[in-house]
Design a protein around this motif. Structure first.
Motif, PDB file in Angstrom:
ATOM      1  N   PHE A 196      45.866  -9.345  16.599  1.00 45.86           N
ATOM      2  CA  PHE A 196      45.698 -10.710  16.079  1.00 45.86           C
ATOM      3  C   PHE A 196      45.728 -11.654  17.289  1.00 45.86           C
ATOM      4  CE2 PHE A 196      49.870  -8.889  15.676  1.00 45.86           C
ATOM      5  CZ  PHE A 196      50.693  -9.789  16.343  1.00 45.86           C
ATOM      6  N   PRO A 197      45.437 -12.939  17.095  1.00 46.28           N
ATOM      7  CA  PRO A 197      45.273 -13.817  18.259  1.00 46.28           C
ATOM      8  C   PRO A 197      46.419 -13.789  19.277  1.00 46.28           C
ATOM      9  CG  PRO A 197      44.413 -14.909  16.328  1.00 46.28           C
ATOM     10  CD  PRO A 197      45.016 -13.623  15.838  1.00 46.28           C
ATOM     11  N   ALA A 198      47.663 -13.870  18.807  1.00 49.85           N
ATOM     12  CA  ALA A 198      48.770 -13.921  19.776  1.00 49.85           C
ATOM     13  C   ALA A 198      48.857 -12.623  20.578  1.00 49.85           C
ATOM     14  CB  ALA A 198      50.088 -14.191  19.057  1.00 49.85           C
ATOM     15  N   GLU A 199      48.605 -11.481  19.911  1.00 50.36           N
ATOM     16  CA  GLU A 199      48.644 -10.191  20.612  1.00 50.36           C
ATOM     17  C   GLU A 199      47.479 -10.074  21.592  1.00 50.36           C
ATOM     18  OE1 GLU A 199      50.688  -7.902  21.138  1.00 50.36           O
ATOM     19  OE2 GLU A 199      49.417  -6.290  21.910  1.00 50.36           O
ATOM     20  N   PHE A 200      46.309 -10.541  21.174  1.00 50.29           N
ATOM     21  CA  PHE A 200      45.150 -10.541  22.086  1.00 50.29           C
ATOM     22  C   PHE A 200      45.484 -11.341  23.341  1.00 50.29           C
ATOM     23  CE2 PHE A 200      40.322 -10.098  21.909  1.00 50.29           C
ATOM     24  CZ  PHE A 200      40.133 -10.428  23.239  1.00 50.29           C
ATOM     25  N   ALA A 201      46.105 -12.497  23.139  1.00 50.91           N
ATOM     26  CA  ALA A 201      46.468 -13.346  24.283  1.00 50.91           C
ATOM     27  C   ALA A 201      47.435 -12.609  25.212  1.00 50.91           C
ATOM     28  CB  ALA A 201      47.083 -14.652  23.792  1.00 50.91           C
ATOM     29  N   GLY A 236      43.344 -21.284   7.923  1.00 54.86           N
ATOM     30  CA  GLY A 236      43.541 -20.493   6.714  1.00 54.86           C
ATOM     31  C   GLY A 236      44.253 -19.177   6.963  1.00 54.86           C
ATOM     32  N   SER A 237      44.704 -18.965   8.177  1.00 55.45           N
ATOM     33  CA  SER A 237      45.331 -17.687   8.502  1.00 55.45           C
ATOM     34  C   SER A 237      46.829 -17.834   8.745  1.00 55.45           C
ATOM     35  CB  SER A 237      44.681 -17.098   9.764  1.00 55.45           C
ATOM     36  OG  SER A 237      45.433 -16.000  10.228  1.00 55.45           O
ATOM     37  N   ALA A 238      47.574 -16.806   8.384  1.00 56.49           N
ATOM     38  CA  ALA A 238      49.009 -16.785   8.685  1.00 56.49           C
ATOM     39  C   ALA A 238      49.240 -16.581  10.181  1.00 56.49           C
ATOM     40  CB  ALA A 238      49.685 -15.668   7.896  1.00 56.49           C
ATOM     41  N   GLN A 239      48.192 -16.101  10.876  1.00 54.29           N
ATOM     42  CA  GLN A 239      48.290 -15.901  12.325  1.00 54.29           C
ATOM     43  C   GLN A 239      47.739 -17.137  13.041  1.00 54.29           C
ATOM     44  OE1 GLN A 239      49.755 -13.477  13.716  1.00 54.29           O
ATOM     45  NE2 GLN A 239      49.812 -11.876  12.146  1.00 54.29           N
ATOM     46  N   VAL A 316      40.987 -16.644  17.057  1.00 55.64           N
ATOM     47  CA  VAL A 316      41.374 -17.092  15.710  1.00 55.64           C
ATOM     48  C   VAL A 316      41.178 -15.939  14.734  1.00 55.64           C
ATOM     49  CG1 VAL A 316      40.610 -19.475  16.139  1.00 55.64           C
ATOM     50  CG2 VAL A 316      39.036 -17.845  15.086  1.00 55.64           C
ATOM     51  N   GLU A 317      41.700 -16.157  13.520  1.00 55.36           N
ATOM     52  CA  GLU A 317      41.406 -15.241  12.431  1.00 55.36           C
ATOM     53  C   GLU A 317      40.780 -16.108  11.338  1.00 55.36           C
ATOM     54  OE1 GLU A 317      44.221 -11.578  11.140  1.00 55.36           O
ATOM     55  OE2 GLU A 317      44.710 -13.480  10.223  1.00 55.36           O
ATOM     56  N   GLY A 322      45.246 -20.850   0.728  1.00 52.45           N
ATOM     57  CA  GLY A 322      45.384 -22.200   0.165  1.00 52.45           C
ATOM     58  C   GLY A 322      45.190 -23.305   1.177  1.00 52.45           C
ATOM     59  N   ASN A 323      45.350 -22.947   2.430  1.00 47.55           N
ATOM     60  CA  ASN A 323      45.184 -23.949   3.481  1.00 47.55           C
ATOM     61  C   ASN A 323      43.843 -23.793   4.218  1.00 47.55           C
ATOM     62  OD1 ASN A 323      46.261 -26.185   4.912  1.00 47.55           O
ATOM     63  ND2 ASN A 323      46.636 -24.824   6.659  1.00 47.55           N
ATOM     64  N   ALA A 324      43.017 -22.871   3.731  1.00 47.33           N
ATOM     65  CA  ALA A 324      41.762 -22.594   4.442  1.00 47.33           C
ATOM     66  C   ALA A 324      40.810 -23.788   4.359  1.00 47.33           C
ATOM     67  CB  ALA A 324      41.091 -21.368   3.847  1.00 47.33           C
ATOM     68  N   GLN A 325      39.921 -23.885   5.319  1.00 47.77           N
ATOM     69  CA  GLN A 325      38.945 -24.979   5.256  1.00 47.77           C
ATOM     70  C   GLN A 325      37.892 -24.672   4.204  1.00 47.77           C
ATOM     71  OE1 GLN A 325      36.974 -26.041   8.936  1.00 47.77           O
ATOM     72  NE2 GLN A 325      35.948 -24.081   9.113  1.00 47.77           N
ATOM     73  N   ARG A 326      37.354 -25.759   3.628  1.00 47.93           N
ATOM     74  CA  ARG A 326      36.418 -25.655   2.501  1.00 47.93           C
ATOM     75  C   ARG A 326      35.010 -26.005   2.937  1.00 47.93           C
ATOM     76  NH1 ARG A 326      41.409 -28.207   0.932  1.00 47.93           N
ATOM     77  NH2 ARG A 326      40.834 -29.343   2.797  1.00 47.93           N
ATOM     78  N   PRO A 327      34.003 -25.457   2.268  1.00 52.10           N
ATOM     79  CA  PRO A 327      32.659 -26.006   2.426  1.00 52.10           C
ATOM     80  C   PRO A 327      32.712 -27.475   1.986  1.00 52.10           C
ATOM     81  CG  PRO A 327      32.578 -23.890   1.312  1.00 52.10           C
ATOM     82  CD  PRO A 327      34.034 -24.269   1.387  1.00 52.10           C
TER      83      PRO A 327
END
Ligand code: BES
Ligand code: MN
Ligand code: ZN
Length: 499
Positions: A196-201, A236-239, A316-317, A322-327
């Motif tokens: 995930f992003p933090a691990e990739f970093a 929209g991701s928990a990561q 990013v993921e 519920g917090n994801a961006q919308r069209p």
């Protein structure tokens, strides 16, 4: 890459054991070192060649088990085709194909680096050695029960050469480039719950060992910079997302850097515009662009390239929650330009928009090249052998095309132009993030161009080449590491100090 296959060099006179590989062309003659190694067995080999109708054709091989008169388990005579026909870019494939003939249980392999007309040159030997290492790579970390095909080659591999010191010296540099490719492959192959992003970093930060300066920007830092396009994808991701900026300063202090930017979507579900289930697991590879940039920094720093380089990746993921961006959402990018989100699955360009802008403004580089698994449409257009090349600069395009031919990592130039702008103009914002079905790869690139100012720039759409491409002589891995050798070559050919 500590467990990857290594290649050693020995003099022609060293006695081979285990498997011996020698080369012959369509003359069916052998060079002097090969004749010496075969001794009286040359006659056995000639008879075997006649019996099996071996003609020395490129890609063919004569395979003799327990050859009479030789203390070997196996002798392979590999054909190289018509005399004098081999081109520089063929040697890496010869190395790969040679390894492809071996089973994982062999203990020792010697390859005599000689054609009938004489010994190979250090550059050609290095290419063979590179091909060997690239082909031998396996991603098997998660296989607890290994079948034969899964097993890594553990054999001691020796290239017998005329000048051991010269071969070692030349290969030291290629060895680093191969390591860079393997770093990239490994990242692409890793599953998305692990990478995930933090691990990739954190993995990118390993480059510090090679003297690369690595800065990791978290959500707070990116919010401060105003990276609304990248953060909109990530929300929209928990990561949490990250941006990693890597710097290798091998050039003159006053020299402007060259810059490489990678799309690092660690998993792309499509977000609220969610993808269908079939094949979605492949979207773990949607960070192949970022993986290439890390692998390239590894190669350049490892071989101490005389150039200043910036590598920057947006991690990013893309998830629906519920917090994801919308069209319909409108985000403000770091450049100040606003973007109406039409399809949350066109997320890569949003990530790149902010990273391109950041790098362009902060470093004023000589050029920027970005790599991204950006569109499915590029596979429809070009298949899996060529990456799509889009650029505002003819010289950079030509250099990339030439580097592509030399490395076998091909690129094919596609158009850009103001005619495509109307497809991405928006009713409500400065632009929208998709341009409809027609020319999908082009409108994606046209979108990116709005974030590069006047800096010479090229975009490589590697959706077809970075992952899942068919196996080749030098790659059987799902993640190919595409772009590392290409861009290393570009830098070596044109941007390094000749001190
Ligand atoms: N990561 C995908 C592109 C992709 C697809 C890469 C298949 C590798 C294999 C990208 O984010 C995406 O979803 N692109 C969309 C764009 C569309 C919504 C305008 C696509 O190509 O369908
Ligand atoms: Mn997508
Ligand atoms: Zn994507």
């Amino acid at each position: 890459m500590s467990d990857a296959v290594k290649v050693g060099f020995v003099p022609f006179s060293a006695a081979p054991k285990g498997v011996l590989v020698v080369f012959s062309d369509e003359t069916l003659k052998f060079g002097p070192a090969t004749r010496k190694a075969l001794g009286a067995a040359v006659e056995t080999v000639k008879r075997a060649a006649t019996a099996s109708k071996f003609k020395g054709k490129s890609g063919s091989a004569l395979d003799i088990l327990a050859p009479e008169g030789l203390k070997l388990d196996r002798l392979i005579v590999a054909g190289t085709g018509k005399k004098g026909d081999l081109k520089d870019e063929d040697y890496i494939k010869i190395g790969g194909a040679t390894i492809g003939r071996l089973k994982s249980n062999v203990e020792a392999v010697t390859i005599i680096a000689e054609l009938p007309d004489g010994p190979l040159q250090p550059g050609q030997i290095s290419s063979i050695a590179s091909g060997i290492r690239l082909r031998a790579y396996r991603f098997d970390r998660y296989k607890t029960k290994k079948k034969d095909d899964d097993k890594k080659l553990t054999a001691q591999i020796s290239l017998a050469v005329a000048d051991v010191a010269a071969a070692r010296k030349d290969f030291a540099r290629n060895d680093q480039i191969v390591d860079g490719v393997l770093v990239a492959r490994e990242l692409v192959n890793e599953p998305p719950n692990v990478l995930f992003p933090a691990e990739f970093a954190r993995r990118a930060a390993q480059l510090r060992k090679l003297g690369v300066q690595v800065d990791i920007l978290d959500v707070k830092a990116m919010t401060k910079l105003g990276m609304g396009a990248l953060l909109g994808v990530s929300q929209g991701s928990a990561q949490d997302g990250r941006m990693v900026v890597m710097r290798w300063n091998g050039g003159k202090k006053s020299d402007k850097p060259v810059a490489f930017i990678g799309k690092g979507v660690c998993f792309d579900t499509g977000g609220i515009s969610i993808k269908s289930a079939g094949g979605m697991e492949d979207m773990k590879g949607d960070m192949a662009g970022a993986a290439c940039v890390v692998g390239l920094m590894h190669a350049l720093a490892g071989r101490k390239a005389r150039v200043n380089v910036v590598g920057a990746i947006g991690l990013v993921e893309n998830m629906p929650d519920g917090n994801a961006q919308r069209p319909g959402d409108i985000v403000t990018s770091m450049s100040g330009q606003t973007i109406e989100i039409i399809n949350t699955d066109a997320e890569g360009r949003l990530v790149l928009a902010d990273v391109l802008w950041y790098v362009g403004q902060k470093f004023k580089p000589k050029f920027m090249v970005d790599l991204a698994t950006l569109t499915g449409a590029i596979m429809v257009a070009l298949g899996t052998d060529h990456a799509g090349l889009f650029s505002n600069n003819d010289e950079l395009s030509e250099r990339l095309t030439k580097a592509g031919r030399a490395t076998g990592e091909h690129v094919w130039r596609m158009p850009l132009g103001p005619e495509y702008d109307k497809q991405i103009d928006s009713k409500f914002a400065d632009m929208k993030n998709t341009g409809g079905r027609n020319g999908g790869s082009i409108t994606a690139a046209q979108f990116l161009q709005r974030f590069v100012d006047d800096i010479p720039w090229a975009h490589l759409d590697i959706a077809g080449t970075g992952m899942g491409a068919p196996s080749t002589d030098i790659n059987t891995s799902w993640g190919s590491g595409f772009g590392v050798r290409l861009l290393d070559q570009l830098v070596a050919d044109h941007y390094e100090d000749k001190r």
